[in-house]
Design an enzyme around this catalytic site. Sequence first.
Site, PDB file in Angstrom:
ATOM      1  N   HIS A  89       0.831  -1.271  -0.330  1.00 13.08           N
ATOM      2  CA  HIS A  89      -0.053  -0.057  -0.068  1.00 13.08           C
ATOM      3  C   HIS A  89       0.988   1.488  -0.013  1.00 13.08           C
ATOM      4  CE1 HIS A  89      -2.879  -2.623   2.069  1.00 13.08           C
ATOM      5  NE2 HIS A  89      -3.222  -2.787   1.008  1.00 13.08           N
TER       6      HIS A  89
ATOM      7  N   TYR B   4       0.057   2.107  12.769  1.00 16.91           N
ATOM      8  CA  TYR B   4       0.548   3.017  11.658  1.00 16.91           C
ATOM      9  C   TYR B   4       0.229   4.578  12.195  1.00 16.91           C
ATOM     10  CZ  TYR B   4      -1.122  -1.184   8.922  1.00 16.91           C
ATOM     11  OH  TYR B   4      -1.248  -2.363   8.741  1.00 16.91           O
TER      12      TYR B   4
END
Length: 184
Positions: free
Chosen positions: A61, A131
């Site tokens: 990603h 994240y």
Amino acid sequence: MQIVDTKISGLKILKPKIFEDERGKFIKTFNNNFFKEHNLNIEIKETYFSISHKDVIRGMHFQTPPFEHVKIVYVPYGKIIDVVLDIRKNSSTFGKYFSIELSSKNGKVLIIPKGLAHGFKSLEDNTNVTYMQTSCYTPNSDSGIKFDSFGFDWDCKTPKLSDRDKLFLSLKDFETPFVFGENQ
């Protein structure tokens, strides 16, 4: 914290101090003053986490310009093989990948610069990957590279992937908008 550079320009490993006693562990994963002292000027705009079963592969990603981001990744529970792929034109490591085990045990943190695709394989059930990003999620800029298209051996016979991740273009078919040295 100790900072370790990798073979991919801008990709760094942080090795924080782990404080452990009879109660358990304490690990500091981010300290703004430490980051500034080491020219890691990262302004966090969004944080989130995923929880994955064993053999889940998420990736590869990234967000495209103008919503690209620096990403800080760590694992507060469980264990993963984290994989980062350089997709920056003119980079000496374009198309090369870096992998590392991140776990709640080793406390390592990755700092992933703009222009790198990111993914991981969960090595344990209920693994939490956290994240921190310098931009917010923008659906029209959300993109990826097919996980099995750049030579990394995921060592997984039956990976669990999202439908979205299965549809990403291969690295050879992807036209990258990232250029090494620009907006890094």
